[in-house]
Write a protein that holds these residues in place. Structure first.
Motif, short mmCIF file in Angstrom:
data_model
loop_
_atom_site.label_atom_id
_atom_site.label_comp_id
_atom_site.label_asym_id
_atom_site.label_seq_id
_atom_site.Cartn_x
_atom_site.Cartn_y
_atom_site.Cartn_z
N THR A 2 -30.98 8.22 -116.54
CA THR A 2 -31.27 9.40 -115.74
C THR A 2 -30.70 10.61 -116.44
OG1 THR A 2 -29.22 9.26 -114.48
CG2 THR A 2 -31.12 8.05 -113.62
N GLU A 3 -31.16 11.76 -116.03
CA GLU A 3 -30.63 12.99 -116.58
C GLU A 3 -30.34 13.93 -115.42
OE1 GLU A 3 -34.75 15.35 -117.58
OE2 GLU A 3 -33.85 14.09 -119.12
N THR A 9 -30.10 14.25 -109.79
CA THR A 9 -30.53 13.17 -110.67
C THR A 9 -32.06 13.15 -110.75
OG1 THR A 9 -28.61 11.83 -110.13
CG2 THR A 9 -30.53 10.69 -111.04
N TRP A 11 -35.01 10.80 -112.21
CA TRP A 11 -35.33 9.50 -112.77
C TRP A 11 -36.56 9.62 -113.66
CZ3 TRP A 11 -31.75 5.88 -111.88
CH2 TRP A 11 -30.89 6.11 -110.81
N PRO A 12 -36.60 8.85 -114.74
CA PRO A 12 -37.74 8.98 -115.68
C PRO A 12 -39.07 8.53 -115.06
CG PRO A 12 -36.30 7.15 -116.31
CD PRO A 12 -35.59 7.91 -115.25
N THR A 13 -39.03 7.47 -114.25
CA THR A 13 -40.26 6.96 -113.63
C THR A 13 -39.97 6.53 -112.19
OG1 THR A 13 -39.87 4.66 -114.29
CG2 THR A 13 -41.09 6.06 -115.85
N SER A 16 -38.22 3.20 -112.09
CA SER A 16 -36.82 3.15 -112.51
C SER A 16 -35.84 3.45 -111.36
CB SER A 16 -36.58 4.14 -113.65
OG SER A 16 -36.73 5.48 -113.20
N ILE A 17 -36.30 3.94 -110.25
CA ILE A 17 -35.40 4.22 -109.13
C ILE A 17 -34.88 2.88 -108.60
CG2 ILE A 17 -35.20 5.21 -106.82
CD1 ILE A 17 -37.53 7.04 -107.49
N TRP A 210 -35.73 11.87 -103.86
CA TRP A 210 -35.65 11.30 -105.19
C TRP A 210 -36.58 12.11 -106.08
CZ3 TRP A 210 -35.86 8.51 -100.73
CH2 TRP A 210 -34.79 7.63 -100.47
N VAL A 212 -38.40 12.59 -109.77
CA VAL A 212 -38.87 11.76 -110.88
C VAL A 212 -39.58 12.65 -111.90
CG1 VAL A 212 -40.34 9.81 -111.50
CG2 VAL A 212 -39.20 9.84 -109.28
N LYS A 231 -42.36 1.99 -103.55
CA LYS A 231 -40.97 2.40 -103.74
C LYS A 231 -40.39 3.00 -102.47
CE LYS A 231 -39.15 2.12 -107.08
NZ LYS A 231 -38.23 1.11 -107.67
#
Length: 342
Positions: A2-3, A9, A11-13, A16-17, A210, A212, A231
Motif C-alpha cells: 500500500t502507499e 491508505t 490499495w493497488p487493487t 489486495s484489500i 477503502w 484503491v 469485496k
C-alpha cells in the motif's frame, strides 16, 4: 503493498484489500430465516402454489405482508363480551363499544351466525377501514422501524467519479437511515475520492472507506463490478447488505420497507423488479418478481456470499444468482435519481 496519500491508505487493487481480520463474531442476529420452500435443500419448489398456510404470507408474494407484526393470539370472543359487560355499568367512563370509533360495526359481544357471509364481509371491511386509518397515522411505518431496528444493516457503495453526485448520495443516506456506509473508491476518478475522505473523516462512526488505485472496468480500468461487490460483502459484517448503483438519492426512509421484506422471508427486496418477456425484460412488481433492478436492493448477506457474485455484471444479475424469493414492496419508496429535481 500500500502507499500513503494524504494519510489515507491506497490499495493497488480491489483484490489486495485484506479481509482476514473481518469476522462475523458479534451479537446474535435478529434477522428471521428465509422462507423454507425457497432455500437450497428446502422441500418446496420455490413457488407458492397452495395459496399459503393460515397465518402465513399472502398469496402472490411477500410484499403484501411487508413489515407485518408478529402474530399475536386473538382475544377470545367470550373474554371480549365479559369485558364489555363489566365496563357497561361502572360509570367510570368505560365505553361499551370503543371499536366503533375506528369504524367497526356492531357490539363486540355479538357473534352472529357462523355461516353469515354478510356479517363476515362486514367484519372484513370494517377491519380494512381500521387498518387504513392506522396506516394514515403512520402506525404501520413506525411499527416496521421498531421491528427492523435490531437488524444490522450496511450500505455498500462503489464510487467511480462524479464528486457532486457522490456528495448528494452520501448525505441522503446519512440523513435518512441509521445504516453504516461502506464506500469503495475506485481510482479517485474526477476527485471523487476526496469527497469520500471528507465524509469518512466527518462521520467516522457511520462511514468506512477503502481507496484503491485500480480504476473501474467500465471506465477503462480493470476493477469489475462483481469483484467490487464481492469485496464489499466480505468487508461487511451486517445481516442485511444494501446494494445501490451510486446514483440513488433518498428523500425519506427507503430502507425500512426493504429490510422488512427481507425479514418477512425474502432473500432480497428492491426498489424495482423485472420479469422476462420472451428475450426482453420488462418492469414488474410490486410483489414477487424474477429479478430485481440494481438501483437499490437489500439482500441477505449470508446468502449473497454463497452466490456467484464475482461473475455478476450488475445488480440485476446478482439478484438472479440468489437462491430464494425476490420481492418489490408495496410501498412507494421515497427515492430519486441523483441530479433529478426533488
Amino acid at each position: 503493498m500500500t502507499e500513503a496519500a494524504h494519510d489515507v491508505t491506497v490499495w493497488p487493487t480491489v483484490h489486495s484489500i485484506p479481509v482476514s481480520a473481518v469476522t462475523d463474531d458479534g451479537p446474535p442476529g435478529h434477522l428471521r430465516p428465509p422462507k423454507p420452500q425457497d432455500v437450497a435443500g428446502g422441500t418446496g419448489t420455490g413457488r407458492d402454489t397452495t395459496g399459503g398456510a393460515p397465518g402465513g404470507p399472502a398469496p402472490g408474494g411477500a410484499a403484501t405482508g411487508v413489515g407485518t407484526a408478529r402474530a399475536r393470539p386473538a382475544r377470545a370472543d367470550a373474554g371480549a363480551a365479559a369485558q364489555s359487560e363489566a365496563g357497561a355499568g361502572t360509570g367510570t367512563g368505560a365505553r361499551a363499544n370503543p371499536a366503533a370509533e375506528f369504524g367497526f360495526s356492531g357490539d363486540p359481544g355479538q357473534h352472529g351466525a357462523p355461516a353469515d357471509d354478510m356479517l363476515h364481509a362486514q367484519r372484513t371491511w370494517d377491519a380494512s377501514l381500521a387498518t387504513n386509518r392506522l396506516d394514515d397515522l403512520g402506525v404501520t411505518a413506525e411499527r416496521r422501524r421498531v421491528e427492523t431496528a435490531p437488524i444490522s444493516t450496511a450500505v455498500g457503495l462503489v464510487v467511480d467519479g462524479g464528486p457532486a453526485r457522490v456528495r448528494e448520495v452520501l448525505q441522503s443516506f446519512l440523513d435518512h437511515t441509521d445504516a453504516r456506509l461502506l464506500v469503495l473508491d475506485l481510482g479517485d476518478v474526477d476527485g471523487a475520492g476526496a469527497v469520500v475522505r471528507e465524509f469518512a473523516g466527518r462521520e467516522p462512526e457511520r462511514v468506512t472507506a477503502w481507496h484503491v488505485a485500480e480504476r473501474p472496468a467500465w471506465r477503462d480500468g480493470t476493477a469489475t463490478w462483481g469483484a467490487c461487490r464481492t469485496k464489499l460483502l466480505q468487508l461487511d459484517t451486517s445481516e442485511v447488505h444494501v446494494v445501490t448503483d451510486g446514483a440513488v438519492v433518498l428523500e425519506g426512509d427507503a430502507l425500512t420497507p426493504l429490510v422488512a421484506a427481507v425479514d418477512d422471508g425474502a432473500v432480497a427486496a428492491g426498489w424495482t423488479g423485472m420479469e422476462r418477456d420472451g428475450e426482453e425484460w420488462r418492469p414488474a412488481g410490486p410483489g414477487r418478481v424474477t429479478a430485481l433492478g440494481g438501483e437499490l436492493m437489500a439482500v441477505r448477506r449470508a446468502v449473497a456470499l454463497g452466490a456467484a457474485v464475482a461473475e455478476a455484471r450488475d445488480g440485476a444479475e446478482l439478484s438472479r444468482a440468489l437462491r430464494g424469493e425476490l420481492v418489490v414492496p408495496e410501498d412507494r419508496l421515497p427515492v430519486r435519481r441523483a441530479g433529478e429535481a426533488p
